[in-house]
Enzyme design. Structure first.
Site: not given
Length: 563
Positions: A112, A80, A416, A308, A78, A280, A388, A101
């Site tokens: 994470k 990215t 990415w 999230f 998210k 979150a 991906f 954030r």
């Protein structure tokens, strides 16, 4: 003949090979002067209060919210996509900024990872942002623990406010995952060591002071909110606040620099304001209002993210942050990955590389629920498929076709690997969505609704729960909070991020489940009531193999192993 595959560079390798512009040049590009920026080294800066005040004469740009399906260990990307979309908008010659954030050291050192994006869609300098950055979170930790010390000192020296030591609700804080500090006993050792009592630690990003910093519009608002923090109850069970302790001024002083938004840049030199970092799943999960509003004055398009899945960050953005800031989103991006959808469809993490159409189709139920949630808020959105390398053409075609059948704009992104170039189609579809948006955003509940109704509304409409079960303690608190005049506040649900339910093991779109509300916590300074569900905790623990084991620094100060 032996086939070899090219080793992909890590995020930090890509970041360290990138060329940064001095932050003053980034500031100049968005119309700020040398006097408007307070430098924190060559590549980081804070925007001064005077500059923020002077921006009020400008109109606001368009606000784009990025959210996602429920996260899985397979990854969603998210942050990215947020960075890549900002870069893509600028590649289309739009004036765009990013508002995100700050990362917490707990997840960085845990499992994470950071919060600076990935690959060729990152904010820089990623190592500094993911570590101490400009010290904002340390300032919040200090303010939180200064307040804790003042409370215990007050009780030790006569307890003029008649604070009941059994009912002190203010915890200490540390920006690290440390399960051993969840429940502690303090004040041991005799008459000079303080009054003995039970206490505990929250992770700093769960501190109410973090939420207050992110929801304050200026220093005066910050001071007012700090004064409203409920820290304890007296022997008559009446709330005791920071204002009663007369320390809101001191706490504001500790936070006066932390409230200024931080200016950095992406790999492609898109300006980014990185400020505030509430989780979150246990807080409201959005960057600061002051950063978002500042970006909206400086740019025509601002891309921000909420933590999230849409059941957590987006719900809180749309029910809490928009009200506090007086804002509404012009478009929403809902991020999904084929890998995560297959996991929600029952496939194990070890088998995600395999093409599996049935698992993908089952996992679409999770995406569908988040789409329904956004529709309940009456917002226009685009589904972004974060690609991906393991995704097959057949899987991509199935997901594309499904979205088209649902009548939702969908975009395959590859930010990415390609940076902004990989998000051009997404950017174009977002711009089109904004241009054609005729919807009037509406929060999900009225503030005049009771706290119980608000909780039940979120549980049923956002999570899909069939029932809400309130413990005896929670029922008692509902009554007390309404009597204290707190019933008109929004609700901030604390819930696992992995599931729509409060059971992290129930992936996909669970049916016929009950949400359990075990207790409520008043966050009056922040301006919401926290409802604790299931077994969610405000102090996480480290995994068996924390990410910290891979981190190091060489003799020149160059970081390694940081993602």
């Amino acid at each position: 003949m032996t086939l070899t595959t090219k080793k992909l560079k890590t995020d930090i390798e890509i970041a360290q090979e990138s060329t940064l512009l001095p932050i003053f040049e980034i500031a100049q590009n968005i119309g700020l002067t040398e006097d408007d920026i307070e430098l924190y080294g060559k590549y980081k800066g804070k925007i001064s209060y005077e500059a923020i005040h002077n921006l009020n004469k400008f109109s606001d740009g368009k606000l784009i919210l990025v959210t996602s399906i429920n996260p899985t260990p397979a990854g969603e990307g998210k942050s990215t996509v947020t960075v890549g979309l900002g870069d893509a908008l600028n590649q289309l010659n739009e004036n765009a900024m990013i508002a995100m954030r700050e990362p917490s050291l707990g997840p960085v050192m845990g499992m994470k990872g950071g919060a600076t994006g990935g690959g060729n869609s990152q904010v820089l300098p990623m190592d500094e942002i993911n570590l101490h950055f400009t010290g904002d979170i340390h300032s919040i930790t200090t303010a939180n623990n200064a307040l804790a010390a003042i409370i215990d000192n007050h009780v030790h020296h006569g307890n003029e406010l008649n604070i009941d030591p059994r009912r002190i609700v203010w915890k200490r804080a540390l920006d690290m995952n440390d399960r051993a500090l969840r429940n502690i006993v303090i004040g041991l050792g005799g008459a000079y060591q303080g009054v003995p009592r039970e206490d505990g630690f929250d992770i700093t990003v769960a501190s109410e002071i973090m939420a207050i910093l992110c929801l304050s519009n200026d220093l005066e608002d910050l001071k007012k909110r700090l004064g409203q923090i409920v820290v304890a109850y007296n022997y008559k069970k009446q709330p005791v606040t920071v204002k009663d302790l007369q320390v809101e001024g001191a706490l504001t002083l500790l936070l006066k620099d932390a409230l200024k938004p931080n200016l950095v840049q992406t790999i492609e030199h898109t300006p980014a304001l990185i400020h505030g970092g509430p989780f979150a799943n246990i807080a409201h999960g959005c960057n600061s209002i002051i950063a978002t509003k500042t970006a909206l004055k400086l740019a025509d398009y601002v891309v921000t993210e909420a933590g999230f899945g849409a059941d957590l960050g987006a719900e809180k953005f749309l029910n809490i942050k928009t009200r506090a800031a007086g804002l509404s989103p012009d478009a929403v991006v809902l991020v999904a990955t084929i890998r995560a959808l297959k996991m929600h469809g029952g496939l194990s993490k070890g088998n995600l590389q395999q093409e599996n159409m049935e698992a993908l189709k089952r996992g679409l139920d999770n995406l569908k629920k988040h789409m329904e949630t956004l529709e309940a808020f009456n917002v226009s959105y685009v589904v972004a498929i974060n690609r991906f390398v393991s995704d097959t053409e057949m899987e991509i075609n199935v997901l594309n076709a499904w979205c088209e059948e649902e009548g939702v704009p969908v975009s395959l992104t590859n930010v990415w690997a390609e940076g902004g170039k990989g998000g051009l189609d997404l950017a174009q579809k977002v711009l089109k969505t904004i241009e054609e948006n005729k919807k009037a955003f509406t929060p999900l509940y009225d503030l005049s609704d009771s706290l119980q109704l608000k909780i039940e509304c979120i549980a049923s409409q956002v999570y899909g729960a069939s029932e809400v079960d309130f413990t005896v303690k929670a029922k008692k608190q509902l009554k007390e909070f309404e009597e204290n005049g707190w019933g008109g506040l929004p609700v901030c649900m604390a819930k696992t991020q992995y599931s729509l339910s409060d059971d992290p093991g129930k992936l996909g779109r669970p049916k016929n489940f009950t949400i359990t509300i075990r207790e409520l916590k008043p966050k009056i300074g922040a301006g919401f009531i926290v409802a604790m569900t299931g077994e969610v905790m405000t102090m996480p623990g480290l995994p068996k193999q924390p990410a910290a084991l891979n981190m190091d620094v060489d003799s020149s100060g160059k970081a390694t192993g940081l993602f």
